[in-house]
Design a protein around this motif. Sequence first.
Motif, PDB file in Angstrom:
ATOM      1  N   ILE A 142       0.832  -1.210   0.000  1.00 26.31           N
ATOM      2  CA  ILE A 142       0.000   0.000   0.000  1.00 26.31           C
ATOM      3  C   ILE A 142       0.866   1.259   0.000  1.00 26.31           C
ATOM      4  N   LEU A 143       1.838   1.313   0.929  1.00 23.66           N
ATOM      5  CA  LEU A 143       2.700   2.499   1.008  1.00 23.66           C
ATOM      6  C   LEU A 143       3.568   2.640  -0.236  1.00 23.66           C
ATOM      7  N   GLY A 144       4.053   1.495  -0.748  1.00 18.22           N
ATOM      8  CA  GLY A 144       4.872   1.550  -1.958  1.00 18.22           C
ATOM      9  C   GLY A 144       4.086   2.066  -3.148  1.00 18.22           C
ATOM     10  N   ALA A 145       2.834   1.591  -3.307  1.00 15.83           N
ATOM     11  CA  ALA A 145       1.998   2.081  -4.402  1.00 15.83           C
ATOM     12  C   ALA A 145       1.731   3.575  -4.260  1.00 15.83           C
ATOM     13  N   HIS A 146       1.501   4.017  -3.035  1.00 12.23           N
ATOM     14  CA  HIS A 146       1.256   5.441  -2.780  1.00 12.23           C
ATOM     15  C   HIS A 146       2.446   6.283  -3.235  1.00 12.23           C
ATOM     16  N   GLU A 147       3.638   5.930  -2.768  1.00 11.16           N
ATOM     17  CA  GLU A 147       4.810   6.740  -3.094  1.00 11.16           C
ATOM     18  C   GLU A 147       5.225   6.611  -4.556  1.00 11.16           C
ATOM     19  N   LEU A 148       5.083   5.428  -5.131  1.00 15.03           N
ATOM     20  CA  LEU A 148       5.419   5.284  -6.541  1.00 15.03           C
ATOM     21  C   LEU A 148       4.423   6.013  -7.435  1.00 15.03           C
ATOM     22  N   GLY A 149       3.183   6.156  -6.953  1.00 18.75           N
ATOM     23  CA  GLY A 149       2.226   6.987  -7.684  1.00 18.75           C
ATOM     24  C   GLY A 149       2.735   8.410  -7.802  1.00 18.75           C
ATOM     25  N   GLY A 197       0.095  15.255  -6.780  1.00 22.57           N
ATOM     26  CA  GLY A 197      -0.534  15.166  -5.468  1.00 22.57           C
ATOM     27  C   GLY A 197      -1.557  14.057  -5.363  1.00 22.57           C
ATOM     28  N   ALA A 198      -2.381  13.883  -6.388  1.00 20.97           N
ATOM     29  CA  ALA A 198      -3.476  12.910  -6.320  1.00 20.97           C
ATOM     30  C   ALA A 198      -3.029  11.496  -6.635  1.00 20.97           C
ATOM     31  N   ALA A 199      -1.951  11.334  -7.400  1.00 18.23           N
ATOM     32  CA  ALA A 199      -1.533  10.000  -7.825  1.00 18.23           C
ATOM     33  C   ALA A 199      -1.207   9.101  -6.641  1.00 18.23           C
ATOM     34  N   GLY A 200      -0.639   9.668  -5.569  1.00 17.61           N
ATOM     35  CA  GLY A 200      -0.257   8.863  -4.412  1.00 17.61           C
ATOM     36  C   GLY A 200      -1.436   8.228  -3.702  1.00 17.61           C
TER      37      GLY A 200
END
Length: 377
Positions: A142-149, A197-200
């Motif tokens: 979850i955190l990885g997807a957020h930051e890579l977004g 901003g929104a991608a994360g």
Amino acid sequence: MEEIQPPVVPPVYAEIDALRRDIADLFVVEDTTLDYPDKEHVRFRGRFRCDPAECYDELRRRFERHGYTPVVNREDEARSALIAMPVVFDHPGSRWIINLVLFLATIFSTLVVGAAYELGSYDLAWRQPWHGWPFAFSILLILGAHELGHYFAARYHGVPVTLPYFLPMPFSLFGTLGAFIRLQGPVNNRRALFDVGAAGPLAGLVFALPLLFYGLATSDLGPIFPGQSFEGNSLLYLLIKFAVFDRVLPGGGQDVYLNQVAWAGWVGLFVTGLNLIPVGQLDGGHVAYALFGPRSRGFFWPAIFGLVLITLFSYVRGLLVITWLLWIFLLLVFGRIHARPLEDVSTLDPRRRVLAVFTLALFFLVFVPFPLAGLAR
């Protein structure tokens, strides 16, 4: 007869004149002011010949050829101010070894916390951390997807950015303090600011929601005992529990006893809610500024007031207040500073505008006002 010498033009004036000629097909310069608003800056006032959002990339390339970066502000209804800053932002490399070490440490710390959650003992968890793999895998996904977004959106828009930094914290409920990336230069316009901003949070939710559904479906219901602590509800979490169990929980003296995957999904929603607070450098602050511009600063005091009310209510009910006291302090210190784009004239296109409203609405769905209900002071 004495020879008349032509006037000597200082190099900076010659460079500015060359720059003005170079952008003539993009921007009609009506007047020029040197050393404004600061020394060695130059202000061109005039009108764009094109849509600023569409031609800013080309405008910036031409400015950089002369050693400047352009900042665009609205002067009035008819004119724009084009500020030439005497700096060109490069793309410094990222020291990936630091990112890797922090990521490996965070894997271990989340394994330990997940194992402690499963085994009921930190002593056992340190000796048998592999028992925590469901939580570690889920929360890092979850955190990885957020930051890579954030990372890939920034790279798409040509913004220099670091790789994600994960923050290990084994002696905590989550095993981590989260993760972050650092933008190493400004974004071009509000559209890029919104995308970054929104991608994360949107990318994080793509993984958090399925994991939460699966985790809840494989968790058990059980009785709530006096003085017991349990995770708080957001509107979305309440609806998901209702969809899985066909009842409102907690209710009837029962609540769900989360397994490791469900706990990671809940943490993912909780972290997303914090990031979507629409102020300052938070993801929600980026989205709010992209949508409303400088008017987004009006969200600051309502957000502070809301957190103060939550803190007071938590104190009266004997609930945990340290989380919100810390966030109030952080927002008072850092919450008034927005990431302002270089080109601040154009607005969001219709598709991004709808998505921005949806992203801000998510804040009200995933925000958890009382994270650990039933936990005494």
